[in-house]
Design a protein around this motif. Structure first.
Motif, PDB file in Angstrom:
ATOM      1  N   ASP A  71       6.306   2.218  -2.646  1.00 28.05           N
ATOM      2  CA  ASP A  71       6.534   3.655  -2.863  1.00 28.05           C
ATOM      3  C   ASP A  71       5.738   4.159  -4.059  1.00 28.05           C
ATOM      4  N   LEU A  72       4.489   3.750  -4.129  1.00 29.29           N
ATOM      5  CA  LEU A  72       3.692   4.002  -5.323  1.00 29.29           C
ATOM      6  C   LEU A  72       3.425   5.485  -5.545  1.00 29.29           C
ATOM      7  N   GLU A  73       3.102   6.195  -4.452  1.00 32.54           N
ATOM      8  CA  GLU A  73       2.772   7.617  -4.582  1.00 32.54           C
ATOM      9  C   GLU A  73       3.934   8.398  -5.171  1.00 32.54           C
ATOM     10  N   GLU A  74       5.118   8.075  -4.663  1.00 27.01           N
ATOM     11  CA  GLU A  74       6.335   8.746  -5.144  1.00 27.01           C
ATOM     12  C   GLU A  74       6.560   8.411  -6.627  1.00 27.01           C
ATOM     13  N   ALA A  75       6.362   7.131  -6.966  1.00 26.18           N
ATOM     14  CA  ALA A  75       6.556   6.691  -8.358  1.00 26.18           C
ATOM     15  C   ALA A  75       5.553   7.389  -9.283  1.00 26.18           C
ATOM     16  N   LEU A  76       4.295   7.520  -8.816  1.00 22.50           N
ATOM     17  CA  LEU A  76       3.261   8.190  -9.628  1.00 22.50           C
ATOM     18  C   LEU A  76       3.653   9.634  -9.912  1.00 22.50           C
ATOM     19  N   ALA A  77       4.170  10.305  -8.878  1.00 23.30           N
ATOM     20  CA  ALA A  77       4.605  11.697  -9.045  1.00 23.30           C
ATOM     21  C   ALA A  77       5.753  11.769 -10.049  1.00 23.30           C
ATOM     22  N   ASP A  78       6.686  10.807  -9.951  1.00 20.78           N
ATOM     23  CA  ASP A  78       7.838  10.770 -10.875  1.00 20.78           C
ATOM     24  C   ASP A  78       7.377  10.535 -12.318  1.00 20.78           C
ATOM     25  N   ILE A  79       6.438   9.588 -12.480  1.00 23.53           N
ATOM     26  CA  ILE A  79       5.943   9.277 -13.836  1.00 23.53           C
ATOM     27  C   ILE A  79       5.263  10.509 -14.431  1.00 23.53           C
ATOM     28  N   SER A  80       4.415  11.168 -13.635  1.00 24.25           N
ATOM     29  CA  SER A  80       3.715  12.361 -14.119  1.00 24.25           C
ATOM     30  C   SER A  80       4.713  13.450 -14.505  1.00 24.25           C
ATOM     31  N   ARG A  81       5.770  13.590 -13.682  1.00 25.85           N
ATOM     32  CA  ARG A  81       6.789  14.605 -13.956  1.00 25.85           C
ATOM     33  C   ARG A  81       7.492  14.318 -15.282  1.00 25.85           C
ATOM     34  N   LEU A  82       7.821  13.030 -15.503  1.00 24.56           N
ATOM     35  CA  LEU A  82       8.485  12.643 -16.749  1.00 24.56           C
ATOM     36  C   LEU A  82       7.566  12.828 -17.958  1.00 24.56           C
ATOM     37  N   GLU A  83       6.277  12.520 -17.765  1.00 21.11           N
ATOM     38  CA  GLU A  83       5.304  12.720 -18.855  1.00 21.11           C
ATOM     39  C   GLU A  83       5.250  14.193 -19.256  1.00 21.11           C
ATOM     40  N   GLU A  84       5.230  15.060 -18.217  1.00 19.30           N
ATOM     41  CA  GLU A  84       5.183  16.502 -18.489  1.00 19.30           C
ATOM     42  C   GLU A  84       6.455  16.954 -19.212  1.00 19.30           C
ATOM     43  N   GLN A 124      15.867   7.403 -17.153  1.00 15.90           N
ATOM     44  CA  GLN A 124      14.988   7.750 -16.029  1.00 15.90           C
ATOM     45  C   GLN A 124      13.779   6.813 -15.955  1.00 15.90           C
ATOM     46  N   LEU A 125      13.243   6.478 -17.121  1.00 13.62           N
ATOM     47  CA  LEU A 125      12.080   5.574 -17.159  1.00 13.62           C
ATOM     48  C   LEU A 125      12.461   4.169 -16.698  1.00 13.62           C
ATOM     49  N   GLU A 126      13.655   3.709 -17.117  1.00  9.07           N
ATOM     50  CA  GLU A 126      14.108   2.377 -16.696  1.00  9.07           C
ATOM     51  C   GLU A 126      14.321   2.329 -15.183  1.00  9.07           C
ATOM     52  N   GLU A 127      14.888   3.431 -14.642  1.00 10.62           N
ATOM     53  CA  GLU A 127      15.104   3.501 -13.187  1.00 10.62           C
ATOM     54  C   GLU A 127      13.761   3.459 -12.448  1.00 10.62           C
ATOM     55  N   LEU A 128      12.782   4.174 -13.004  1.00  8.82           N
ATOM     56  CA  LEU A 128      11.443   4.189 -12.395  1.00  8.82           C
ATOM     57  C   LEU A 128      10.806   2.810 -12.412  1.00  8.82           C
ATOM     58  N   ALA A 129      10.924   2.137 -13.560  1.00  7.53           N
ATOM     59  CA  ALA A 129      10.352   0.789 -13.685  1.00  7.53           C
ATOM     60  C   ALA A 129      11.012  -0.149 -12.681  1.00  7.53           C
ATOM     61  N   GLN A 130      12.319  -0.016 -12.545  1.00 13.03           N
ATOM     62  CA  GLN A 130      13.066  -0.855 -11.596  1.00 13.03           C
ATOM     63  C   GLN A 130      12.604  -0.578 -10.169  1.00 13.03           C
ATOM     64  N   LYS A 131      12.427   0.706  -9.864  1.00 10.45           N
ATOM     65  CA  LYS A 131      11.988   1.105  -8.516  1.00 10.45           C
ATOM     66  C   LYS A 131      10.612   0.512  -8.206  1.00 10.45           C
ATOM     67  N   LEU A 132       9.736   0.548  -9.205  1.00  2.72           N
ATOM     68  CA  LEU A 132       8.386   0.000  -9.013  1.00  2.72           C
ATOM     69  C   LEU A 132       8.414  -1.510  -8.800  1.00  2.72           C
ATOM     70  N   ARG A 133       9.307  -2.177  -9.573  1.00  2.00           N
ATOM     71  CA  ARG A 133       9.392  -3.647  -9.443  1.00  2.00           C
ATOM     72  C   ARG A 133       9.925  -4.055  -8.076  1.00  2.00           C
ATOM     73  N   THR A 134      10.953  -3.341  -7.624  1.00  2.00           N
ATOM     74  CA  THR A 134      11.599  -3.758  -6.370  1.00  2.00           C
ATOM     75  C   THR A 134      10.864  -3.258  -5.135  1.00  2.00           C
ATOM     76  N   ASN A 135      10.205  -2.100  -5.260  1.00  2.00           N
ATOM     77  CA  ASN A 135       9.531  -1.559  -4.078  1.00  2.00           C
ATOM     78  C   ASN A 135       8.202  -0.916  -4.462  1.00  2.00           C
ATOM     79  N   PRO A 136       7.187  -1.750  -4.765  1.00  2.00           N
ATOM     80  CA  PRO A 136       5.889  -1.203  -5.177  1.00  2.00           C
ATOM     81  C   PRO A 136       5.201  -0.384  -4.085  1.00  2.00           C
TER      82      PRO A 136
END
Length: 199
Positions: free
Chosen positions: A59-72, A45-57
């Motif tokens: 969508d930052l808000e969505e990525a931030l929500a995903d990162i926070s969700r994974l942290e939790e 999941q983290l690798e997919e998120l990193a890839q998403k951020l690299r290819t489409n920065p």
């Protein structure tokens, strides 16, 4: 120019979040108490998120929500008491904000609220009299103990350092030593900045 600046800011934030993902990946790799399957799932999941951020920065808000969700999710897996600890830290953040005498911003999370409140208290030090500083030092010492109980040793240390700086400022004032007073305030401000990294 505004659009370019906005894009640059988004790119900068995306890089910052990519670093956050890398730190999370390290935590997952070192975490005890995870099954191999859970570790693989979180890493994927983290690798997919990193890839998403690299290819489409963008969508930052969505990525931030995903990162926070994974942290939790990671916190929950590693520490079943994470939810109650998080609630305790939120309550602590509100208490700290109340000490500044200003209304807390409801849109801020506990980390930002805490860091802002401690920064404001460090700034207000010079305008306080000895009795106010002593009272605040005592309140902060109790809150440092609360932070430690909530499992955040780094935050407890930062709050404790500010309490010590307040007492050092009182000593400097009693000795009529403006240099020591300035050093105490600098120490308090440095500790307040460190508190932002304690979450």
């Amino acid at each position: 120019n505004c659009i370019l600046a906005e894009r640059a800011a988004v790119r900068q934030e995306a890089l910052k979040q990519a670093e956050r993902i890398e730190k999370l990946e390290e935590k997952v790799a070192q975490a005890e108490g995870l099954t191999d399957q859970e570790r693989q799932d979180l890493q994927r999941q983290l690798e997919e998120l990193a890839q998403k951020l690299r290819t489409n920065p963008g969508d930052l808000e969505e990525a931030l929500a995903d990162i926070s969700r994974l942290e939790e999710a990671l916190k929950e897996k590693l520490d079943p008491n994470a939810a109650s600890k998080a609630t305790n830290l939120e309550a602590l953040a509100v208490q700290l904000a109340a000490l500044t005498g200003k209304e807390p911003d409801p849109s801020q999370d506990a980390a930002h609220l805490t860091a802002d409140a401690l920064s404001q208290l460090a700034e207000q030090m010079a305008d306080m009299d000895a009795a106010q500083r002593q009272e605040l030092a005592q309140a902060l010492a109790q809150m440092a103990a609360q932070a430690a109980q909530a499992g955040n040793a780094d935050l407890a240390k930062a709050i404790s350092e500010i309490a010590q700086a307040l007492q050092a400022a009182n000593q400097a004032e009693a000795q009529n030593n403006p240099q020591a007073a300035a050093a105490a305030q600098s120490a308090a401000q440095a500790a307040a900045q460190r508190s932002a990294q304690a979450f």
